[in-house]
Design an enzyme around this catalytic site. Structure first.
Site, short mmCIF file in Angstrom:
data_model
loop_
_atom_site.label_atom_id
_atom_site.label_comp_id
_atom_site.label_asym_id
_atom_site.label_seq_id
_atom_site.Cartn_x
_atom_site.Cartn_y
_atom_site.Cartn_z
N ASN A 144 33.20 18.32 -68.88
CA ASN A 144 33.23 19.09 -70.14
C ASN A 144 34.59 19.70 -70.43
O ASN A 144 34.97 19.85 -71.58
CB ASN A 144 32.10 20.13 -70.17
N PRO A 168 37.33 13.21 -60.14
CA PRO A 168 36.94 13.70 -61.47
C PRO A 168 35.56 13.16 -61.84
O PRO A 168 35.05 12.24 -61.20
CB PRO A 168 38.02 13.09 -62.38
N SER A 222 27.03 21.39 -61.98
CA SER A 222 25.71 21.99 -62.11
C SER A 222 25.30 22.74 -60.84
O SER A 222 25.76 22.42 -59.73
CB SER A 222 24.68 20.90 -62.40
N GLU A 243 31.76 26.84 -58.96
CA GLU A 243 31.68 27.28 -60.37
C GLU A 243 30.53 26.49 -60.98
O GLU A 243 30.68 25.30 -61.26
CB GLU A 243 32.99 26.98 -61.10
N CYS A 277 29.92 26.27 -69.69
CA CYS A 277 29.12 27.08 -68.77
C CYS A 277 29.00 28.52 -69.23
O CYS A 277 28.08 29.21 -68.84
CB CYS A 277 29.74 27.01 -67.38
N GLU A 378 19.23 26.31 -68.94
CA GLU A 378 20.56 26.11 -69.54
C GLU A 378 20.45 24.99 -70.58
O GLU A 378 19.88 23.94 -70.29
CB GLU A 378 21.57 25.72 -68.44
N GLU A 455 38.08 31.65 -59.86
CA GLU A 455 39.25 30.83 -60.19
C GLU A 455 40.08 31.59 -61.22
O GLU A 455 39.52 32.25 -62.11
CB GLU A 455 38.82 29.47 -60.74
P1 NAP Z 1 27.29 17.66 -62.31
O1 NAP Z 1 26.33 16.62 -62.64
O2 NAP Z 1 26.95 18.65 -61.27
O3 NAP Z 1 28.66 16.90 -61.96
C1 NAP Z 1 29.82 17.60 -61.61
C2 NAP Z 1 30.64 16.73 -60.67
O4 NAP Z 1 29.91 16.54 -59.46
C3 NAP Z 1 30.94 15.34 -61.20
O5 NAP Z 1 32.23 14.96 -60.79
C4 NAP Z 1 29.88 14.49 -60.51
O6 NAP Z 1 30.24 13.14 -60.37
C5 NAP Z 1 29.84 15.16 -59.15
N1 NAP Z 1 28.62 14.91 -58.39
C6 NAP Z 1 27.35 14.83 -58.85
N2 NAP Z 1 26.50 14.56 -57.82
C7 NAP Z 1 27.25 14.50 -56.70
C8 NAP Z 1 26.96 14.26 -55.32
N3 NAP Z 1 25.72 14.06 -54.87
N4 NAP Z 1 27.98 14.23 -54.42
C9 NAP Z 1 29.24 14.45 -54.85
N5 NAP Z 1 29.59 14.68 -56.14
C10 NAP Z 1 28.60 14.72 -57.07
O7 NAP Z 1 27.66 18.55 -63.57
P2 NAP Z 1 28.09 18.06 -65.02
O8 NAP Z 1 26.87 17.65 -65.76
O9 NAP Z 1 29.23 17.13 -64.96
O10 NAP Z 1 28.66 19.43 -65.62
C11 NAP Z 1 27.88 20.32 -66.29
C12 NAP Z 1 27.57 21.54 -65.44
O11 NAP Z 1 28.79 22.14 -64.99
C13 NAP Z 1 26.85 22.62 -66.22
O12 NAP Z 1 25.78 23.14 -65.49
C14 NAP Z 1 27.92 23.67 -66.42
O13 NAP Z 1 27.40 24.95 -66.64
C15 NAP Z 1 28.74 23.53 -65.20
N6 NAP Z 1 30.11 24.03 -65.38
C16 NAP Z 1 30.46 25.18 -64.78
C17 NAP Z 1 31.72 25.71 -64.97
C18 NAP Z 1 32.12 26.98 -64.30
O14 NAP Z 1 33.30 27.25 -64.25
N7 NAP Z 1 31.18 27.78 -63.79
C19 NAP Z 1 32.63 25.04 -65.78
C20 NAP Z 1 32.26 23.85 -66.39
C21 NAP Z 1 30.98 23.35 -66.17
P3 NAP Z 1 29.75 12.05 -61.48
O15 NAP Z 1 30.43 12.42 -62.73
O16 NAP Z 1 30.22 10.75 -60.93
O17 NAP Z 1 28.26 12.17 -61.55
#
Ligand code: NAP
Length: 474
Positions: A144, A168, A222, A243, A277, A378, A455
């Protein structure tokens, strides 16, 4: 291509990257796995002593150079981000600026890693506290904010003297590649930063999390995946920074200006099409000002234009993938079935070529109640759910009634109320009449299931430093 030990490494396997606004394939990225992940760790481990041994001034200079190069390339980076991630060009430019700020801030902070001396209990004893880099850090980042989530980790890691391996998100490896070109051209030594791209994150995550040479995991994504990775990091006792997701309350009290508050809500809720987020997910409005608030918000949201981010006037980009649009629609349908009113939006957009992408109309829902899924889950999409409240005594309990704790917003002109509510909110970031409480200089992060660590700011550097005590008999 992967970037390992200062080299661009091609792969015989690749995966396509799609523009979410048009469905068009815009490029491809190398498919990496455990072999590439391990090679990256090897390179980062080899480079560590030499990088950590550089003076803080030298590491700072490298970060300044990366910041200058990034600034020179900012327009190209923004155009690429719009193409790959879908956000409107203006928002992409803002993100690139925000992302570059982390390199500049940590170029400055690199020179301020201070230790301390502490009075010791024995007359012949002295205590000295040193701060040293934690070692090889693994970073896993989301789609995002595909550039700022990289620099928010790489900036402090490099400033502290750590080396890094990074994966990434599968949707945005081209933005990551462009940033690694910046680091390469800035003269970051071989092995100090490494990147492996993949459509399947599991083998890479498993390789890094089981490898004892990796001493820290920094993850943004997530809560679900964060919990899984924190568990995998435990057997080798890695440090973790998390995060994660959020479910931000946005509380508008009866003494606030409803028009000003509605303007704020329209800007922050629809930022990145709600895929942030810190996006407000529950808008609580006190009854006496609910009518002008809803009217103003609806009027502003109804005028928002969805479309391809490079077109003039577009402020709403696409959602990232089909499950995301399905989730948003499911939440809206559930709310409507349970009595909510759609003030504007409430459907997928398919006219004027928008059917090629994944567009959901910017939506305002009034009459939202605690029984609706949108109230507790969410959303990560362009829906503003409004809940009317009467009594300000129980608003804190309502706002805190979530497992998340990232951002919260308050609108009020009563300073006592602002102070009391800000103190009582169990969230890591509070905006008081402010919709943008974030900057490279400020600590960003959540409590409860929104994460661990911070961060940005000077505390962002602590995440990459170990504390070492030296006791000395004189
Ligand atoms: P996600 O599905 O958790 O993916 C984030 C990263 O983790 C991606 O690079 C993903 O790779 C990787 N990943 C997923 N499963 C994994 C596993 N089993 N082993 C290793 N890596 C794995 O989250 P998203 O849908 O991309 O992002 C949205 C979420 O991020 C939302 O909940 C949002 O609130 C949160 N967020 C938080 C912040 C903060 O600063 N708190 C900032 C931005 C976003 P792939 O892409 O290859 O699946």
């Amino acid at each position: 291509m992967h970037y390992i030990d200062g080299n661009w490494i091609d792969s015989d396997r690749s995966f396509d990257i799609t523009n979410p606004a048009t469905g068009e394939t815009i490029g491809s990225a190398a498919e990496g796995g455990a072999t590439e992940a391990s090679a990256a760790t090897e390179a980062a481990d080899r480079a560590f002593d030499s990088w950590a041994g550089q003076t803080a001034y030298s590491r700072s200079e490298t970060l300044y150079t990366a910041w200058r190069l990034m600034t020179e390339r900012s327009d190209d980076l923004a155009q690429l981000m719009t193409l790959e991630q879908g956000k409107p060009l203006k928002a992409a430019r803002n993100e690139v600026k925000y992302a570059a700020d982390f390199l500049l801030w940590y170029a400055e902070e690199a020179k301020r890693v201070y230790g301390e001396t502490i009075p010791a209990p024995r007359p012949d004893q002295r205590f000295l506290v040193m701060r040293q880099p934690v070692g090889v850090c693994a970073a896993i980042t989301p789609w995002n904010y595909p550039i700022s989530m990289l620099t928010r980790k790489i900036g402090p890691a490099l400033a502290a003297g750590c080396t890094m391996v990074l994966k990434p998100a599968e949707q945005t490896p081209l933005c990551a590649r462009a940033m690694f070109e910046v680091f390469h051209d800035a003269g970051v030594p071989a092995g100090v930063v490494n990147m492996v791209t993949a459509s399947d994150p599991v083998p890479i995550g498993t390789s890094w999390l089981t490898d004892p040479r990796v001493r820290k995991l920094t993850f943004t994504g997530s809560t679900e995946v964060g919990k899984l990775l924190a568990g995998q990091a435990a057997p080798t006792m890695k440090r973790v920074s998390m995060e994660l997701g959020g479910h931000a309350p946005f509380i508008v009290f009866d003494d606030a200006d409803p028009v000003h508050a509605a303007k704020g809500a329209s800007l922050v809720k629809f930022l990145n099409t709600g895929q942030a987020c810190i996006s407000p997910n529950r808008i609580y409005v006190q009854r006496s000002i609910a009518e002008p608030f809803i009217a103003t918000l609806t009027e502003r949201v109804a005028k928002m234009k969805a479309g391809v981010g490079s077109e003039a006037g577009v402020s709403i980009g696409p959602l990232v993938d089909q499950p995301s649009i399905d989730k948003v629609d499911r939440q809206v349908q559930d709310a409507v079935a349970k009595g909510a009113t759609v003030e504007t939006g409430g459907r997928r957009l398919t006219e004027d070529g928008l059917d090629r992408g994944l567009f959901y109309a910017p939506t305002v829902l009034s009459g939202v109640t605690g029984e609706m899924v949108i109230h507790c889950e969410e959303t990560f999409g362009p829906v503003a759910p409004i809940i009317i409240f009467d009594d300000d005594d129980d608003i804190l309990a309502k706002a805190n009634d979530t497992a998340y704790g990232l951002a919260a917003y308050i609108y009020t002109r009563d300073i006592s109320r602002a102070w009391r509510i800000a103190e009582g909110l169990r969230f890591g970031i509070i905006g008081i009449n402010d919709i943008n409480p974030t900057a490279a200089a400020a600590p960003f992060g959540g409590v409860k299931e929104s994460g661990l660590g911070r961060e940005g700011g000077h505390v962002g550097l602590d995440e990459y430093l170990d504390t070492k005590l030296v006791g000395w008999s004189v």
